[in-house]
Design a protein around this motif. Sequence first.
Motif, PDB file in Angstrom:
ATOM      1  N   PRO A  42      66.933  59.900  87.879  1.00  0.00           N
ATOM      2  CA  PRO A  42      66.866  58.960  86.766  1.00  0.00           C
ATOM      3  C   PRO A  42      65.483  58.848  86.127  1.00  0.00           C
ATOM      4  O   PRO A  42      65.282  58.060  85.213  1.00  0.00           O
ATOM      5  CB  PRO A  42      67.246  57.627  87.428  1.00  0.00           C
ATOM      6  CG  PRO A  42      66.708  57.761  88.819  1.00  0.00           C
ATOM      7  CD  PRO A  42      66.836  59.214  89.189  1.00  0.00           C
ATOM      8  N   ASP A  43      64.512  59.647  86.604  1.00  0.00           N
ATOM      9  CA  ASP A  43      63.143  59.500  86.112  1.00  0.00           C
ATOM     10  C   ASP A  43      62.543  60.844  85.689  1.00  0.00           C
ATOM     11  O   ASP A  43      61.339  61.046  85.771  1.00  0.00           O
ATOM     12  CB  ASP A  43      62.254  58.859  87.191  1.00  0.00           C
ATOM     13  CG  ASP A  43      62.266  59.633  88.501  1.00  0.00           C
ATOM     14  OD1 ASP A  43      63.037  60.612  88.618  1.00  0.00           O
ATOM     15  OD2 ASP A  43      61.499  59.267  89.416  1.00  0.00           O
ATOM     16  N   GLY A  44      63.404  61.754  85.216  1.00  0.00           N
ATOM     17  CA  GLY A  44      62.928  63.082  84.851  1.00  0.00           C
ATOM     18  C   GLY A  44      62.840  63.280  83.347  1.00  0.00           C
ATOM     19  O   GLY A  44      63.338  64.275  82.810  1.00  0.00           O
ATOM     20  N   PHE A  45      62.208  62.357  82.648  1.00  0.00           N
ATOM     21  CA  PHE A  45      62.050  62.453  81.192  1.00  0.00           C
ATOM     22  C   PHE A  45      61.387  63.782  80.828  1.00  0.00           C
ATOM     23  O   PHE A  45      60.414  64.178  81.460  1.00  0.00           O
ATOM     24  CB  PHE A  45      61.183  61.296  80.691  1.00  0.00           C
ATOM     25  CG  PHE A  45      60.948  61.303  79.197  1.00  0.00           C
ATOM     26  CD1 PHE A  45      61.833  60.661  78.360  1.00  0.00           C
ATOM     27  CD2 PHE A  45      59.856  61.955  78.647  1.00  0.00           C
ATOM     28  CE1 PHE A  45      61.625  60.666  76.979  1.00  0.00           C
ATOM     29  CE2 PHE A  45      59.647  61.964  77.275  1.00  0.00           C
ATOM     30  CZ  PHE A  45      60.532  61.325  76.445  1.00  0.00           C
ATOM     31  N   PRO A  46      61.892  64.493  79.809  1.00  0.00           N
ATOM     32  CA  PRO A  46      62.998  64.170  78.902  1.00  0.00           C
ATOM     33  C   PRO A  46      64.312  64.850  79.296  1.00  0.00           C
ATOM     34  O   PRO A  46      65.239  64.880  78.516  1.00  0.00           O
ATOM     35  CB  PRO A  46      62.496  64.742  77.587  1.00  0.00           C
ATOM     36  CG  PRO A  46      61.813  66.015  78.018  1.00  0.00           C
ATOM     37  CD  PRO A  46      61.135  65.689  79.349  1.00  0.00           C
ATOM     38  N   VAL A  47      64.365  65.416  80.502  1.00  0.00           N
ATOM     39  CA  VAL A  47      65.561  66.155  80.930  1.00  0.00           C
ATOM     40  C   VAL A  47      66.674  65.205  81.365  1.00  0.00           C
ATOM     41  O   VAL A  47      67.825  65.339  80.960  1.00  0.00           O
ATOM     42  CB  VAL A  47      65.202  67.141  82.063  1.00  0.00           C
ATOM     43  CG1 VAL A  47      66.453  67.808  82.608  1.00  0.00           C
ATOM     44  CG2 VAL A  47      64.225  68.185  81.560  1.00  0.00           C
ATOM     45  N   SER A  48      66.325  64.225  82.211  1.00  0.00           N
ATOM     46  CA  SER A  48      67.287  63.186  82.608  1.00  0.00           C
ATOM     47  C   SER A  48      66.513  61.928  82.954  1.00  0.00           C
ATOM     48  O   SER A  48      65.587  61.972  83.761  1.00  0.00           O
ATOM     49  CB  SER A  48      68.131  63.646  83.812  1.00  0.00           C
ATOM     50  OG  SER A  48      67.329  63.863  84.944  1.00  0.00           O
ATOM     51  N   TYR A  49      66.880  60.808  82.319  1.00  0.00           N
ATOM     52  CA  TYR A  49      66.162  59.564  82.551  1.00  0.00           C
ATOM     53  C   TYR A  49      67.056  58.385  82.187  1.00  0.00           C
ATOM     54  O   TYR A  49      67.963  58.503  81.362  1.00  0.00           O
ATOM     55  CB  TYR A  49      64.865  59.522  81.740  1.00  0.00           C
ATOM     56  CG  TYR A  49      65.054  59.602  80.247  1.00  0.00           C
ATOM     57  CD1 TYR A  49      65.078  58.451  79.456  1.00  0.00           C
ATOM     58  CD2 TYR A  49      65.222  60.829  79.612  1.00  0.00           C
ATOM     59  CE1 TYR A  49      65.250  58.517  78.082  1.00  0.00           C
ATOM     60  CE2 TYR A  49      65.403  60.905  78.246  1.00  0.00           C
ATOM     61  CZ  TYR A  49      65.410  59.758  77.486  1.00  0.00           C
ATOM     62  OH  TYR A  49      65.599  59.830  76.118  1.00  0.00           O
ATOM     63  N   LYS A  50      66.793  57.263  82.845  1.00  0.00           N
ATOM     64  CA  LYS A  50      67.544  56.037  82.586  1.00  0.00           C
ATOM     65  C   LYS A  50      66.858  55.241  81.475  1.00  0.00           C
ATOM     66  O   LYS A  50      65.646  55.041  81.489  1.00  0.00           O
ATOM     67  CB  LYS A  50      67.608  55.180  83.856  1.00  0.00           C
ATOM     68  CG  LYS A  50      68.693  55.577  84.850  1.00  0.00           C
ATOM     69  CD  LYS A  50      70.066  55.082  84.396  1.00  0.00           C
ATOM     70  CE  LYS A  50      71.125  55.304  85.462  1.00  0.00           C
ATOM     71  NZ  LYS A  50      71.000  54.368  86.584  1.00  0.00           N
ATOM     72  N   GLU A  51      67.662  54.757  80.540  1.00  0.00           N
ATOM     73  CA  GLU A  51      67.180  53.877  79.482  1.00  0.00           C
ATOM     74  C   GLU A  51      68.267  52.858  79.209  1.00  0.00           C
ATOM     75  O   GLU A  51      69.368  53.223  78.804  1.00  0.00           O
ATOM     76  CB  GLU A  51      66.842  54.674  78.225  1.00  0.00           C
ATOM     77  CG  GLU A  51      66.213  53.849  77.122  1.00  0.00           C
ATOM     78  CD  GLU A  51      65.809  54.703  75.939  1.00  0.00           C
ATOM     79  OE1 GLU A  51      64.685  55.220  75.960  1.00  0.00           O
ATOM     80  OE2 GLU A  51      66.641  54.875  75.012  1.00  0.00           O
ATOM     81  N   ASP A  52      67.950  51.574  79.443  1.00  0.00           N
ATOM     82  CA  ASP A  52      68.943  50.501  79.287  1.00  0.00           C
ATOM     83  C   ASP A  52      70.198  50.792  80.116  1.00  0.00           C
ATOM     84  O   ASP A  52      71.329  50.619  79.666  1.00  0.00           O
ATOM     85  CB  ASP A  52      69.332  50.319  77.819  1.00  0.00           C
ATOM     86  CG  ASP A  52      68.148  49.929  76.950  1.00  0.00           C
ATOM     87  OD1 ASP A  52      67.262  49.223  77.468  1.00  0.00           O
ATOM     88  OD2 ASP A  52      68.099  50.347  75.778  1.00  0.00           O
ATOM     89  N   ASP A  53      69.971  51.263  81.354  1.00  0.00           N
ATOM     90  CA  ASP A  53      71.041  51.565  82.309  1.00  0.00           C
ATOM     91  C   ASP A  53      71.901  52.762  81.916  1.00  0.00           C
ATOM     92  O   ASP A  53      72.904  53.056  82.583  1.00  0.00           O
ATOM     93  CB  ASP A  53      71.948  50.347  82.524  1.00  0.00           C
ATOM     94  CG  ASP A  53      71.228  49.219  83.260  1.00  0.00           C
ATOM     95  OD1 ASP A  53      70.344  49.530  84.086  1.00  0.00           O
ATOM     96  OD2 ASP A  53      71.539  48.045  83.000  1.00  0.00           O
ATOM     97  N   ASP A  54      71.535  53.456  80.822  1.00  0.00           N
ATOM     98  CA  ASP A  54      72.261  54.665  80.425  1.00  0.00           C
ATOM     99  C   ASP A  54      71.446  55.893  80.808  1.00  0.00           C
ATOM    100  O   ASP A  54      70.221  55.913  80.654  1.00  0.00           O
ATOM    101  CB  ASP A  54      72.513  54.682  78.916  1.00  0.00           C
ATOM    102  CG  ASP A  54      73.497  53.613  78.481  1.00  0.00           C
ATOM    103  OD1 ASP A  54      74.410  53.307  79.279  1.00  0.00           O
ATOM    104  OD2 ASP A  54      73.354  53.086  77.362  1.00  0.00           O
ATOM    105  N   LEU A  55      72.128  56.923  81.313  1.00  0.00           N
ATOM    106  CA  LEU A  55      71.451  58.176  81.631  1.00  0.00           C
ATOM    107  C   LEU A  55      71.380  59.024  80.369  1.00  0.00           C
ATOM    108  O   LEU A  55      72.393  59.304  79.734  1.00  0.00           O
ATOM    109  CB  LEU A  55      72.202  58.922  82.738  1.00  0.00           C
ATOM    110  CG  LEU A  55      71.440  60.085  83.382  1.00  0.00           C
ATOM    111  CD1 LEU A  55      70.212  59.579  84.138  1.00  0.00           C
ATOM    112  CD2 LEU A  55      72.348  60.878  84.321  1.00  0.00           C
TER     113      LEU A  55
END
Length: 263
Positions: A42-55
């Motif tokens: 959930p913390d691999g910006f910009p490949v995969s990350y959480k924002e407002d509980d959305d992946l």
Amino acid sequence: MKRIILLLLVIGVLFLVACGQEDTKEAASATDEKVIKVGAVPDGFPVSYKEDDDLKGFSVDIIKEIAKEAGYEVEWVTSDWNGVLANLQSGKVDTAINFAATPERGETYNFTEPYYSSKAVIATAEKNDTLNEVEDIKGKDIASMMGTNFENVLAAEFPDLNYELITYESNDVVYTDIASGKIDGLIYGREQLLAQISERELPLRIVGEPFGDQPVALPFQKNEENDALIEELNEATVRLKENGKFSEISLEYFDVDLLEDEK
């Protein structure tokens, strides 16, 4: 009176049967829904990350579109990278996001065709004037991120360079340590770093030119069912690149069409 009661009983039975049939149809429909469970960090910006509980993220959007094209829904299972690997090995997820398709991993998993290939780069602090070419990392402390394969790309491209490799588990920590001068540089993916530097205004710069290619694909445990699924996803990926959707997502996240790297 008896006839009326009997008629009511018959109607009630027919109603219950109809309800039962409807429930059975709904259960069958739910069972028939094709779902792929995908492990992601959930913390691999910009490949995969959480924002407002959305992946969100580049690979998140690409994989959702590939799955949709193949007729599947995606169920995301988020954890740290160690958890992603453990879930993949145990079968709790079907596949994993942003997975480097290396020959070593190919001994354990079968892969889809790569949906993109990442270039490797070295990043350093904006104020660091000792690193201007990749060869300048000789004798320096260079960080790598756990779960990536870019350190192997670096070693393959520059086998004669001697440097100290330090593995980090957190992007935020490594960026802080580079910016403060605690370590000299980072070996990482070009696309990820360009997005990080641009969107988060990190005080970092890329050293020299990109090098090597790290193919990124979806891994699956080795069995016939997954081999059939891999074939479906490969066909869907081709369609996604032909209809322009891949380029659209790539430009959204990187301002670069990664399809150009394949030409």
